[in-house]
Design a protein around this motif. Structure first.
Motif, PDB file in Angstrom:
ATOM      1  N   ASP A  47      79.025  63.320  21.546  1.00 14.38           N
ATOM      2  CA  ASP A  47      80.275  62.914  20.897  1.00 14.38           C
ATOM      3  C   ASP A  47      80.065  61.784  19.892  1.00 14.38           C
ATOM      4  O   ASP A  47      80.829  61.672  18.922  1.00 14.38           O
ATOM      5  N   TRP A  48      79.061  60.934  20.142  1.00  8.00           N
ATOM      6  CA  TRP A  48      78.809  59.777  19.294  1.00  8.00           C
ATOM      7  C   TRP A  48      77.343  59.715  18.917  1.00  8.00           C
ATOM      8  O   TRP A  48      76.465  60.021  19.730  1.00  8.00           O
ATOM      9  N   VAL A  49      77.085  59.275  17.680  1.00  7.35           N
ATOM     10  CA  VAL A  49      75.714  59.089  17.211  1.00  7.35           C
ATOM     11  C   VAL A  49      75.571  57.656  16.680  1.00  7.35           C
ATOM     12  O   VAL A  49      76.349  57.226  15.830  1.00  7.35           O
ATOM     13  N   ARG A  50      74.577  56.951  17.197  1.00 11.65           N
ATOM     14  CA  ARG A  50      74.269  55.602  16.713  1.00 11.65           C
ATOM     15  C   ARG A  50      73.294  55.716  15.541  1.00 11.65           C
ATOM     16  O   ARG A  50      72.130  56.077  15.724  1.00 11.65           O
ATOM     17  N   GLY A  63      74.954  59.853   3.691  1.00 12.84           N
ATOM     18  CA  GLY A  63      74.549  58.540   4.165  1.00 12.84           C
ATOM     19  C   GLY A  63      75.761  57.677   4.476  1.00 12.84           C
ATOM     20  O   GLY A  63      76.913  58.100   4.331  1.00 12.84           O
ATOM     21  N   VAL A  64      75.502  56.459   4.924  1.00 15.49           N
ATOM     22  CA  VAL A  64      76.559  55.499   5.228  1.00 15.49           C
ATOM     23  C   VAL A  64      76.279  54.227   4.442  1.00 15.49           C
ATOM     24  O   VAL A  64      75.145  53.724   4.439  1.00 15.49           O
ATOM     25  N   GLY A  65      77.297  53.703   3.771  1.00 14.23           N
ATOM     26  CA  GLY A  65      77.115  52.532   2.939  1.00 14.23           C
ATOM     27  C   GLY A  65      77.273  51.229   3.693  1.00 14.23           C
ATOM     28  O   GLY A  65      78.121  51.105   4.575  1.00 14.23           O
ATOM     29  N   PHE A  66      76.430  50.263   3.361  1.00 14.84           N
ATOM     30  CA  PHE A  66      76.506  48.896   3.883  1.00 14.84           C
ATOM     31  C   PHE A  66      76.305  47.942   2.706  1.00 14.84           C
ATOM     32  O   PHE A  66      75.599  48.267   1.749  1.00 14.84           O
ATOM     33  N   ALA A  67      76.879  46.757   2.800  1.00 16.79           N
ATOM     34  CA  ALA A  67      76.568  45.729   1.813  1.00 16.79           C
ATOM     35  C   ALA A  67      75.069  45.443   1.888  1.00 16.79           C
ATOM     36  O   ALA A  67      74.540  45.143   2.971  1.00 16.79           O
ATOM     37  N   ASN A  68      74.367  45.518   0.760  1.00 19.70           N
ATOM     38  CA  ASN A  68      72.917  45.411   0.826  1.00 19.70           C
ATOM     39  C   ASN A  68      72.430  44.023   1.241  1.00 19.70           C
ATOM     40  O   ASN A  68      71.296  43.862   1.669  1.00 19.70           O
ATOM     41  N   MET A  80      72.541  52.444   1.052  1.00 19.26           N
ATOM     42  CA  MET A  80      72.906  53.592   1.861  1.00 19.26           C
ATOM     43  C   MET A  80      71.889  53.769   2.993  1.00 19.26           C
ATOM     44  O   MET A  80      70.680  53.690   2.762  1.00 19.26           O
ATOM     45  N   ALA A  81      72.393  53.971   4.194  1.00 19.44           N
ATOM     46  CA  ALA A  81      71.538  54.314   5.329  1.00 19.44           C
ATOM     47  C   ALA A  81      71.552  55.833   5.465  1.00 19.44           C
ATOM     48  O   ALA A  81      72.592  56.432   5.755  1.00 19.44           O
ATOM     49  N   ILE A  82      70.390  56.443   5.220  1.00 13.91           N
ATOM     50  CA  ILE A  82      70.268  57.906   5.232  1.00 13.91           C
ATOM     51  C   ILE A  82      69.577  58.322   6.524  1.00 13.91           C
ATOM     52  O   ILE A  82      68.403  57.990   6.746  1.00 13.91           O
ATOM     53  N   PRO A  83      70.282  59.026   7.417  1.00 13.17           N
ATOM     54  CA  PRO A  83      69.664  59.381   8.702  1.00 13.17           C
ATOM     55  C   PRO A  83      68.496  60.347   8.530  1.00 13.17           C
ATOM     56  O   PRO A  83      68.568  61.294   7.740  1.00 13.17           O
ATOM     57  N   ASP A  84      67.423  60.068   9.244  1.00 10.67           N
ATOM     58  CA  ASP A  84      66.286  60.983   9.336  1.00 10.67           C
ATOM     59  C   ASP A  84      66.592  61.927  10.487  1.00 10.67           C
ATOM     60  O   ASP A  84      66.390  61.592  11.655  1.00 10.67           O
ATOM     61  N   ALA A 103      81.543  64.300  14.137  1.00 13.71           N
ATOM     62  CA  ALA A 103      81.932  64.901  12.861  1.00 13.71           C
ATOM     63  C   ALA A 103      81.564  63.997  11.690  1.00 13.71           C
ATOM     64  O   ALA A 103      81.141  64.476  10.632  1.00 13.71           O
ATOM     65  N   GLU A 104      81.707  62.682  11.862  1.00 13.62           N
ATOM     66  CA  GLU A 104      81.356  61.747  10.797  1.00 13.62           C
ATOM     67  C   GLU A 104      79.847  61.694  10.593  1.00 13.62           C
ATOM     68  O   GLU A 104      79.358  61.532   9.473  1.00 13.62           O
ATOM     69  N   TYR A 105      79.100  61.822  11.686  1.00 12.93           N
ATOM     70  CA  TYR A 105      77.642  61.847  11.551  1.00 12.93           C
ATOM     71  C   TYR A 105      77.197  63.055  10.738  1.00 12.93           C
ATOM     72  O   TYR A 105      76.313  62.948   9.875  1.00 12.93           O
ATOM     73  N   GLU A 106      77.797  64.193  10.998  1.00 11.83           N
ATOM     74  CA  GLU A 106      77.430  65.394  10.250  1.00 11.83           C
ATOM     75  C   GLU A 106      77.672  65.190   8.758  1.00 11.83           C
ATOM     76  O   GLU A 106      76.890  65.648   7.917  1.00 11.83           O
ATOM     77  N   HIS A 107      78.731  64.475   8.403  1.00 11.27           N
ATOM     78  CA  HIS A 107      78.984  64.144   7.003  1.00 11.27           C
ATOM     79  C   HIS A 107      77.926  63.165   6.491  1.00 11.27           C
ATOM     80  O   HIS A 107      77.457  63.281   5.346  1.00 11.27           O
TER      81      HIS A 107
END
Length: 445
Positions: free
Chosen positions: A11-14, A41-46, A71-75, A32-36
């Motif tokens: 249900d959740w992905v860290r 990727g997910v944006g963070f202040a650099n 951007m944090a791009i999941p492997d 669902a958000e992880y799949e997106h």
């Protein structure tokens, strides 16, 4: 083997990335958000890539509030189940700029770059990791060691049996094989060994283990720490790297040699017809040549230098030797396909991606330049006339600042920001007066 999200009950992905200090940061996402996120990727202040351990922001960071996002791009190949939490997984991420290019402060990306350079030279690196840590219990007098036992004591194994099993199960569920666990030399100190793998997977494994160890130990009412030296006694936590280079098919160990060319104090296996290759010697030469600069990355905290002193079986002499634990580099007596170099300087506070990248880059520099490591020592290096490691973080950072090979391998901007963060740490330490100093000086002057 990575977790297949579409067939797993998750249900959740860290989504996790690692800052320059080696602290795991990130966000927990609904499935669902992880799949997106796998696409975007997910944006963070650099700027958060440069957080200090205080925590806080540097006065003069490369990335200030005006600098935008990273951007944090999941492997997706690194997706692992988090067995101690229901319906939860973890994935490791690479940091990029918004335009998709690698962020210069991404330590995981830097390790990928160094591995690619080794592969371009025809080498496939493998790494095994020894992780030491201290297990503590809360008492009326504060935190104390979990037990009163010492080296390899089997009663200590029985005392932590349920913890051992939970640690092993959590690692196994995530695809990491624990090859052994035992009581280390001091009360409450344990070591867990993780089977060798490619360096990126091994570094991911260190980050997973560190995260898991703290969480699972809390569930047992205990506190686990990888602080290098948490007590004033001899308790000191190292994280030794066991390194080898193989051919591109991972069938032939390039550190192995057919001739017996080393003198081991208690014998070797196989007993005859095995030694180490020229590549191994040059790799050693490169490590020794860059060892003072490497120390800043492999012993990256003020506390690290309370471990790197003679007398507690931690390295301090810049020397190498067969089965010799008084040196920074040890050649284990298992040769042939098991030929490897044990790098004994790294401690448990490292950023494993940076420490592994810097170590491999230094070794490759030695191979390229055919750096002569000199003769190995079979004596107690503490008592011999060898150069020694820097005695403080500040001293080590000065060597790193001047090391052009490591700057080139890790990236000039990353090294510059790493040095800023660590000098900030040292300055904050210098502004703190300890109880030892008051006990030593208050009544004398």
């Amino acid at each position: 083997m990575s977790l297949q999200l579409d067939t797993a009950d998750i249900d959740w992905v860290r989504l996790v990335w690692t800052d320059l200090n080696g602290v795991a940061r990130g966000i927990s996402l609904p499935k669902a958000e992880y799949e997106h996120a796998t696409d975007e990727g997910v944006g963070f202040a650099n700027g958060v890539a440069e957080l200090t351990l205080e925590p806080g922001l540097l006065d003069d960071p490369k990335y200030g509030p005006e600098s935008g996002d990273m951007m944090a791009i999941p492997d997706t190949d690194s997706l692992k189940p988090v067995s101690w939490e229901e319906n939860t997984a973890m994935v490791f991420s690479d940091l990029t700029r918004v335009d998709g290019s690698q962020l210069d402060l991404c330590s995981r990306g830097v390790l990928k770059n160094v591995i690619a350079e080794l592969e371009a030279e025809g080498y496939t690196p493998l790494a095994g990791i020894e992780t030491e840590f201290s297990l503590m219990v809360e008492t009326e007098d504060g935190l104390e060691p979990f037990n009163t036992r010492c080296s390899y004591d089997m009663d200590a194994v029985d005392q932590a049996r349920s913890q051992f099993e939970d640690w092993r199960e959590a690692m196994a569920a995530a695809g990491y094989e624990v090859t052994g666990a035992h009581q280390e030399s001091q009360p409450g100190q344990y070591e867990v060994n993780i089977k060798y793998d490619d360096p990126l997977t091994a570094a991911d494994g260190v980050m997973f283990f560190r995260h898991m160890l703290k969480a699972v130990s809390r569930r047992h009412g205990l506190k686990a720490t990888m602080m290098p030296r948490p007590y004033s006694g001899e308790d000191a936590n190292g994280m030794h790297f066991h390194l080898s280079l193989w051919d591109s098919t991972v069938e032939e160990n390039q550190f192995a040699a057919a001739e017996n060319n080393l003198d081991f104090p208690a014998g070797q296996h196989p007993a005859e017809g095995a030694g180490i290759s020229d590549d191994a010697r040059y790799f050693i030469g490169g490590l020794l040549d860059h060892m003072k600069a490497l120390t800043a990355i492999c012993a990256p905290t003020v506390n690290s230098y309370k471990r790197l002193i003679p007398g507690i079986w931690a390295p301090s002499s810049i020397a190498w030797g067969p089965d010799n634990r008084s040196t920074v580099l040890r050649i284990p007596p298992e040769l042939g396909s098991a030929s490897r170099i044990e790098h004994r300087v790294p401690d448990t506070s490292i950023n494993p991606y940076l420490a592994m990248a810097a170590t491999l880059a230094a070794g490759l520099d030695g191979i390229k330049n055919e750096t002569d490591p000199g003769e190995p020592t079979t004596k107690n290096a503490y008592n011999e006339d060898y150069e020694t490691l820097p005695r403080t973080l500040w001293g080590a950072l000065q060597h790193l600042e001047q090391d052009e090979v490591l700057r080139d391998a890790l990236g000039d901007d990353l090294v510059t920001e790493f040095i800023k963060i660590k000098r900030d740490e040292f300055d904050r330490y210098q502004n703190h007066v300890t109880s030892w100093e008051r006990d030593e000086y208050l009544d004398e002057f």
